[in-house]
Design a protein around this motif. Structure first.
Motif, PDB file in Angstrom:
ATOM      1  N   SER A  30     -23.723 -28.755   6.901  1.00 25.17           N
ATOM      2  CA  SER A  30     -22.368 -28.209   7.033  1.00 25.17           C
ATOM      3  C   SER A  30     -21.461 -29.141   7.834  1.00 25.17           C
ATOM      4  O   SER A  30     -20.832 -28.737   8.815  1.00 25.17           O
ATOM      5  CB  SER A  30     -22.419 -26.835   7.707  1.00 25.17           C
ATOM      6  OG  SER A  30     -23.181 -25.934   6.945  1.00 25.17           O
ATOM      7  N   ILE A  31     -21.368 -30.383   7.368  1.00 20.93           N
ATOM      8  CA  ILE A  31     -20.490 -31.341   8.036  1.00 20.93           C
ATOM      9  C   ILE A  31     -19.039 -30.921   7.869  1.00 20.93           C
ATOM     10  O   ILE A  31     -18.598 -30.588   6.771  1.00 20.93           O
ATOM     11  CB  ILE A  31     -20.714 -32.752   7.475  1.00 20.93           C
ATOM     12  CG1 ILE A  31     -22.113 -33.249   7.841  1.00 20.93           C
ATOM     13  CG2 ILE A  31     -19.655 -33.712   8.004  1.00 20.93           C
ATOM     14  CD1 ILE A  31     -22.451 -34.602   7.244  1.00 20.93           C
ATOM     15  N   ASN A  32     -18.313 -30.930   8.943  1.00 19.31           N
ATOM     16  CA  ASN A  32     -16.883 -30.623   8.906  1.00 19.31           C
ATOM     17  C   ASN A  32     -16.079 -31.919   9.026  1.00 19.31           C
ATOM     18  O   ASN A  32     -15.818 -32.586   8.057  1.00 19.31           O
ATOM     19  CB  ASN A  32     -16.517 -29.645  10.031  1.00 19.31           C
ATOM     20  CG  ASN A  32     -17.084 -28.271   9.776  1.00 19.31           C
ATOM     21  OD1 ASN A  32     -17.334 -27.885   8.634  1.00 19.31           O
ATOM     22  ND2 ASN A  32     -17.312 -27.522  10.816  1.00 19.31           N
ATOM     23  N   VAL A  33     -15.782 -32.278  10.241  1.00 21.44           N
ATOM     24  CA  VAL A  33     -14.928 -33.440  10.460  1.00 21.44           C
ATOM     25  C   VAL A  33     -15.774 -34.680  10.730  1.00 21.44           C
ATOM     26  O   VAL A  33     -16.725 -34.641  11.500  1.00 21.44           O
ATOM     27  CB  VAL A  33     -13.982 -33.203  11.653  1.00 21.44           C
ATOM     28  CG1 VAL A  33     -13.095 -34.416  11.882  1.00 21.44           C
ATOM     29  CG2 VAL A  33     -13.143 -31.957  11.418  1.00 21.44           C
ATOM     30  N   MET A  34     -15.393 -35.765  10.085  1.00 26.02           N
ATOM     31  CA  MET A  34     -16.014 -37.063  10.350  1.00 26.02           C
ATOM     32  C   MET A  34     -14.916 -37.970  10.902  1.00 26.02           C
ATOM     33  O   MET A  34     -13.791 -37.966  10.385  1.00 26.02           O
ATOM     34  CB  MET A  34     -16.605 -37.656   9.071  1.00 26.02           C
ATOM     35  CG  MET A  34     -17.597 -36.733   8.375  1.00 26.02           C
ATOM     36  SD  MET A  34     -18.320 -37.452   6.876  1.00 26.02           S
ATOM     37  CE  MET A  34     -19.640 -38.454   7.585  1.00 26.02           C
ATOM     38  N   THR A  52     -11.274 -34.412   7.358  1.00 25.29           N
ATOM     39  CA  THR A  52     -11.965 -33.152   7.163  1.00 25.29           C
ATOM     40  C   THR A  52     -12.703 -33.150   5.832  1.00 25.29           C
ATOM     41  O   THR A  52     -12.535 -34.045   5.001  1.00 25.29           O
ATOM     42  CB  THR A  52     -10.977 -31.983   7.177  1.00 25.29           C
ATOM     43  OG1 THR A  52     -10.147 -32.066   6.011  1.00 25.29           O
ATOM     44  CG2 THR A  52     -10.105 -32.014   8.428  1.00 25.29           C
ATOM     45  N   GLY A  53     -13.470 -32.097   5.624  1.00 23.97           N
ATOM     46  CA  GLY A  53     -14.165 -31.964   4.354  1.00 23.97           C
ATOM     47  C   GLY A  53     -13.220 -31.840   3.178  1.00 23.97           C
ATOM     48  O   GLY A  53     -13.547 -32.259   2.065  1.00 23.97           O
ATOM     49  N   GLY A  54     -12.031 -31.313   3.438  1.00 27.27           N
ATOM     50  CA  GLY A  54     -11.035 -31.165   2.389  1.00 27.27           C
ATOM     51  C   GLY A  54     -10.208 -32.415   2.153  1.00 27.27           C
ATOM     52  O   GLY A  54      -9.359 -32.425   1.266  1.00 27.27           O
ATOM     53  N   ALA A 100     -20.691 -27.425  11.481  1.00 31.08           N
ATOM     54  CA  ALA A 100     -20.451 -26.018  11.813  1.00 31.08           C
ATOM     55  C   ALA A 100     -21.384 -25.562  12.946  1.00 31.08           C
ATOM     56  O   ALA A 100     -21.055 -24.644  13.687  1.00 31.08           O
ATOM     57  CB  ALA A 100     -20.653 -25.155  10.581  1.00 31.08           C
ATOM     58  N   TYR A 101     -22.534 -26.218  13.075  1.00 29.45           N
ATOM     59  CA  TYR A 101     -23.517 -25.813  14.066  1.00 29.45           C
ATOM     60  C   TYR A 101     -23.431 -26.638  15.340  1.00 29.45           C
ATOM     61  O   TYR A 101     -24.005 -26.254  16.370  1.00 29.45           O
ATOM     62  CB  TYR A 101     -24.925 -25.936  13.471  1.00 29.45           C
ATOM     63  CG  TYR A 101     -25.080 -25.142  12.198  1.00 29.45           C
ATOM     64  CD1 TYR A 101     -25.022 -25.765  10.955  1.00 29.45           C
ATOM     65  CD2 TYR A 101     -25.248 -23.760  12.237  1.00 29.45           C
ATOM     66  CE1 TYR A 101     -25.142 -25.040   9.785  1.00 29.45           C
ATOM     67  CE2 TYR A 101     -25.372 -23.034  11.070  1.00 29.45           C
ATOM     68  CZ  TYR A 101     -25.316 -23.673   9.852  1.00 29.45           C
ATOM     69  OH  TYR A 101     -25.428 -22.950   8.704  1.00 29.45           O
ATOM     70  N   TYR A 106     -22.054 -35.339  16.566  1.00 27.70           N
ATOM     71  CA  TYR A 106     -23.075 -36.347  16.824  1.00 27.70           C
ATOM     72  C   TYR A 106     -22.387 -37.706  16.887  1.00 27.70           C
ATOM     73  O   TYR A 106     -21.395 -37.950  16.189  1.00 27.70           O
ATOM     74  CB  TYR A 106     -24.118 -36.358  15.705  1.00 27.70           C
ATOM     75  CG  TYR A 106     -24.858 -35.053  15.537  1.00 27.70           C
ATOM     76  CD1 TYR A 106     -24.429 -34.106  14.615  1.00 27.70           C
ATOM     77  CD2 TYR A 106     -25.994 -34.771  16.293  1.00 27.70           C
ATOM     78  CE1 TYR A 106     -25.099 -32.901  14.454  1.00 27.70           C
ATOM     79  CE2 TYR A 106     -26.682 -33.572  16.137  1.00 27.70           C
ATOM     80  CZ  TYR A 106     -26.220 -32.644  15.225  1.00 27.70           C
ATOM     81  OH  TYR A 106     -26.886 -31.456  15.074  1.00 27.70           O
ATOM     82  N   TRP A 107     -22.961 -38.591  17.707  1.00 26.44           N
ATOM     83  CA  TRP A 107     -22.375 -39.918  17.886  1.00 26.44           C
ATOM     84  C   TRP A 107     -23.310 -41.007  17.380  1.00 26.44           C
ATOM     85  O   TRP A 107     -24.531 -40.929  17.551  1.00 26.44           O
ATOM     86  CB  TRP A 107     -22.103 -40.177  19.366  1.00 26.44           C
ATOM     87  CG  TRP A 107     -20.989 -39.371  19.928  1.00 26.44           C
ATOM     88  CD1 TRP A 107     -21.092 -38.180  20.592  1.00 26.44           C
ATOM     89  CD2 TRP A 107     -19.597 -39.675  19.868  1.00 26.44           C
ATOM     90  NE1 TRP A 107     -19.847 -37.735  20.956  1.00 26.44           N
ATOM     91  CE2 TRP A 107     -18.906 -38.628  20.532  1.00 26.44           C
ATOM     92  CE3 TRP A 107     -18.853 -40.725  19.336  1.00 26.44           C
ATOM     93  CZ2 TRP A 107     -17.518 -38.611  20.655  1.00 26.44           C
ATOM     94  CZ3 TRP A 107     -17.477 -40.698  19.463  1.00 26.44           C
ATOM     95  CH2 TRP A 107     -16.825 -39.663  20.116  1.00 26.44           C
TER      96      TRP A 107
END
Length: 117
Positions: A30-34, A52-54, A100-101, A106-107
């Motif tokens: 559930s990756i959101n923002v990269m 974002t994912g969008g 989402a979790y 993460y870096w």
């Protein structure tokens, strides 16, 4: 375990281009923002760009018009195309992936970009 592997950094002359990549692997869901951050010597880490994912993007003012962030969600990979590089773009660039979790994200370990005159 989650791994973020950055690549594409290096030495480039002012005015040149580089493309950074960051691939996320492992137990990441559930990756959101990269996003990409950078930290120059003696300075705090700062946001460069995020997506974002969008597909919505956010850029720091100092890179607008020069850098482009993109992502391949199927590959859990984010890219940063850097054009018209300036001496002040010299920094270690870090990838950050928020899920989402784990909203703090993460870096990666960072990739060094050095712009020379």
């Amino acid at each position: 375990q989650v791994q973020l592997v950055e690549s594409g950094g290096g030495l480039v002359q002012a005015g040149g281009s580089l493309r950074l990549s960051c691939a996320a692997s492992g137990s990441i869901f559930s990756i959101n923002v990269m996003g990409w951050y950078r930290q120059a010597p003696g300075k705090q880490r700062e946001l460069v760009a995020a997506i974002t994912g969008g597909g919505s993007t956010n850029y720091a003012d100092f890179v607008k018009g020069r850098f482009t962030i993109s992502r391949d969600s199927a590959k859990n990979t984010v890219y940063l195309q850097m054009n018209s590089l300036l001496l002040e773009d010299t920094a270690v660039y870090y990838c950050n992936v928020k899920t989402a979790y784990y909203p703090m994200g993460y870096w990666g370990k960072g990739t060094l970009v050095t712009v020379s005159s």
